[in-house]
Write a protein that holds these residues in place. Structure first.
Motif, PDB file in Angstrom:
ATOM      1  N   GLY A  18       0.888  -1.042  -0.033  1.00  0.00           N
ATOM      2  CA  GLY A  18       0.027   0.136   0.010  1.00  0.00           C
ATOM      3  C   GLY A  18       0.945   1.289  -0.039  1.00  0.00           C
ATOM      4  O   GLY A  18       0.424   2.261  -0.451  1.00  0.00           O
ATOM      5  N   SER A  19       2.203   1.191   0.754  1.00  0.00           N
ATOM      6  CA  SER A  19       2.987   2.393   0.518  1.00  0.00           C
ATOM      7  C   SER A  19       4.089   2.501  -0.641  1.00  0.00           C
ATOM      8  O   SER A  19       5.038   2.904  -0.484  1.00  0.00           O
ATOM      9  N   ALA A  20       3.709   1.465  -1.665  1.00  0.00           N
ATOM     10  CA  ALA A  20       4.616   1.642  -2.796  1.00  0.00           C
ATOM     11  C   ALA A  20       4.821   2.988  -3.245  1.00  0.00           C
ATOM     12  O   ALA A  20       4.033   3.925  -3.427  1.00  0.00           O
ATOM     13  N   ASP A  21       6.184   3.139  -3.521  1.00  0.00           N
ATOM     14  CA  ASP A  21       6.656   4.683  -3.849  1.00  0.00           C
ATOM     15  C   ASP A  21       6.457   4.822  -5.440  1.00  0.00           C
ATOM     16  O   ASP A  21       6.863   4.057  -6.330  1.00  0.00           O
ATOM     17  N   LEU A  22       5.398   5.726  -5.830  1.00  0.00           N
ATOM     18  CA  LEU A  22       5.185   5.843  -7.004  1.00  0.00           C
ATOM     19  C   LEU A  22       5.816   7.584  -7.612  1.00  0.00           C
ATOM     20  O   LEU A  22       5.423   7.864  -8.885  1.00  0.00           O
ATOM     21  N   GLY A  23       6.629   7.922  -6.845  1.00  0.00           N
ATOM     22  CA  GLY A  23       7.180   9.491  -7.006  1.00  0.00           C
ATOM     23  C   GLY A  23       7.826   9.383  -8.456  1.00  0.00           C
ATOM     24  O   GLY A  23       7.705  10.522  -9.020  1.00  0.00           O
ATOM     25  N   HIS A  24       8.697   8.369  -8.618  1.00  0.00           N
ATOM     26  CA  HIS A  24       9.354   8.420  -9.883  1.00  0.00           C
ATOM     27  C   HIS A  24       8.745   7.280 -10.844  1.00  0.00           C
ATOM     28  O   HIS A  24       9.518   7.534 -12.122  1.00  0.00           O
ATOM     29  N   VAL A  25       7.431   7.099 -10.873  1.00  0.00           N
ATOM     30  CA  VAL A  25       6.776   6.275 -11.922  1.00  0.00           C
ATOM     31  C   VAL A  25       6.564   7.439 -13.030  1.00  0.00           C
ATOM     32  O   VAL A  25       5.652   8.319 -12.724  1.00  0.00           O
ATOM     33  N   ARG A  26       7.012   7.214 -14.315  1.00  0.00           N
ATOM     34  CA  ARG A  26       6.389   8.097 -15.354  1.00  0.00           C
ATOM     35  C   ARG A  26       4.905   7.583 -16.013  1.00  0.00           C
ATOM     36  O   ARG A  26       4.456   6.462 -15.405  1.00  0.00           O
ATOM     37  N   PRO A  27       4.241   8.579 -16.371  1.00  0.00           N
ATOM     38  CA  PRO A  27       2.870   8.305 -16.801  1.00  0.00           C
ATOM     39  C   PRO A  27       2.887   7.086 -17.891  1.00  0.00           C
ATOM     40  O   PRO A  27       3.791   6.783 -18.863  1.00  0.00           O
ATOM     41  N   ILE A  28       2.021   6.116 -17.537  1.00  0.00           N
ATOM     42  CA  ILE A  28       1.744   5.014 -18.538  1.00  0.00           C
ATOM     43  C   ILE A  28       1.411   5.407 -19.871  1.00  0.00           C
ATOM     44  O   ILE A  28       0.642   6.212 -20.155  1.00  0.00           O
TER      45      ILE A  28
END
Length: 429
Positions: A18-28
């Motif tokens: 639930g706390s997965a870091d998405l801060g550096h995930v680019r748009p799909i």
């Protein structure tokens, strides 16, 4: 055999992050995704993931039923780019259902299975049979987004630059001034390449602040999308310093600015491919395109003055962004024009308590300093490098680039008085 991207890994990926870091995930990318869910809980999680800003380009459809329902559905329909299937099966029954689905899958379709069996051998068997990923449930929305990003984003490429959106809680709060000075600080002190995009096409002040009057700028970029690439954008940029470039606004009223919701997307993407930091100077308007740009930004800086109207607007913005940007860091707050003479103000402590957020900087009201810089087309650090405001902009730049941690500073009760004394001293000089 399903024609999928094969991969080998030692263990299944566990869900419930639930706390997965998405801060550096680019748009799909713009892909089609169909989810087949055996339970309402998983369907709700997929629908929640679909509302995330990183999934805004993907087309997501949720249906009930697991692998068997998917195989039946695709007997008469083409398969999408990605099938996301929940299953409670394991062992030979799972393999049989997967083989049945493989018979109707189109070439290039990827499959992500969400199961319950935490079995390494099963995982390896599924991967060998062409499954792109196997997640051990229960999973969260961030898990799903991260899994899709791992499949469709090229991690071998150099990372894209980060977009940092600056917006004011109220017109005249000084958001553009903060954006320009922070960009200048990142470029000068940190030696990072920076592009400022002035999105206030009709009334933008970036050209004035940097003493630039380019013949081309952001209007050319958004009105020529078919020509937009790195080379074309580079020709439109005005060079302000060794590491700072400006995509200026024409500041003309020959056409209106009621743009389509996606007007600025391509320009921002191209700019991010070329530099580590893209500063988005967003005007104080509430249109579909402004809202979309703000929500899609990697980082947001909200500038507000310490009065009631700014407090109300800041709270509305923060509430909206917290809802629509779950998984992202909250916006950064900058308090500007503190200590304005003869103006009743809300104390900074009370202002920030009402917003449940600490400011990363509090900038005092110094009209002589800021007015002189604006009239000369200079940044604050060029006008008075030893000023408290210049230090504040350097501090903001360091926070936004990850050079320092946020350490809220206590505001001295004497700060407004000191600001007025500095102002009088500058006026007397």
């Amino acid at each position: 055999m399903i024609q999928l991207a094969l991969q080998e890994a030692p263990t299944p990926r566990a869900g419930s992050l639930g706390s997965a870091d998405l801060g550096h995930v680019r748009p799909i990318p713009r892909i089609s995704i169909q989810a087949f869910c055996e339970g309402a809980d998983f369907a709700a999680i997929v629908e929640k993931a679909a509302t995330d800003r990183r999934m805004s380009r993907a087309h997501v459809k949720v249906q009930m039923g697991g692998l068997a329902a998917a195989a039946e559905f695709y007997h008469a329909a083409p398969t999408p780019n990605l099938i996301l299937a929940e299953t409670h099966l394991a062992g030979e029954r799972l393999i049989a259902e997967l083989d049945h689905l493989a018979e109707v899958c189109d070439a290039g379709t990827k499959i992500v299975i969400v199961g319950r069996a935490n079995d390494v051998e099963l995982y390896r068997l599924l991967i060998r049979r062409g499954v792109s990923e196997y997640l051990v449930g229960p999973v969260s929305a961030p898990d799903i987004i991260k899994s899709i990003a791992d499949l469709y984003l090229d991690t071998g490429k150099a990372p894209l630059g980060r977009s940092i959106a600056f917006v004011g809680a109220k017109g005249g709060a000084g958001s553009s001034m903060v954006a320009h000075n922070v960009a200048w600080s990142i470029a000068r002190n940190l030696q990072n390449e920076v592009v400022i995009a002035d999105l206030d096409v009709a009334f933008g002040t970036a050209g004035l602040d940097f003493n630039q009057d380019p013949a081309q700028g952001i209007s050319d970029a958004i009105h020529s999308p078919e020509r937009l690439d790195d080379t074309f954008l580079d020709r439109l940029l005005a060079r302000c310093s060794d590491h700072l470039s400006l995509l200026a606004a024409p500041a003309t009223l020959d056409r209106t600015c009621d743009y389509d919701e996606t007007t600025f997307e391509a320009m921002i993407e191209v700019a991010q491919n070329g530099v580590p930091a893209v500063i988005l100077d967003i005007p104080h308007v509430w249109t579909a395109w402004a809202r979309r740009v703000l929500i899609a930004a990697d980082e947001i800086v909200l500038t507000a003055e310490p009065d009631l109207a700014n407090l109300r607007n800041a709270k509305n913005l923060l509430d909206m962004l917290r809802t629509l940007r779950q998984g992202d860091a909250p916006p950064r707050l900058v308090i500007n024009k503190q200590g304005m003479a003869k103006r009743p103000e809300i104390k900074v402590a009370d202002f920030t308590a009402a917003l449940a957020i600490e400011p990363i900087a509090v900038i005092g009201f110094e009209p002589q300093l800021f007015g002189t810089a604006a009239n000369n087309g200079q940044m604050i650090a060029e006008t008075d490098p030893k000023s408290a405001a210049a230090a504040a902009f350097d501090h903001i730049a360091q926070i936004l680039t990850g050079r320092v941690d946020v350490k809220p500073k206590r505001t001295s009760a004497l700060a407004p008085l000191l600001a007025r004394l500095r102002s009088r001293k500058s006026g007397a000089a």
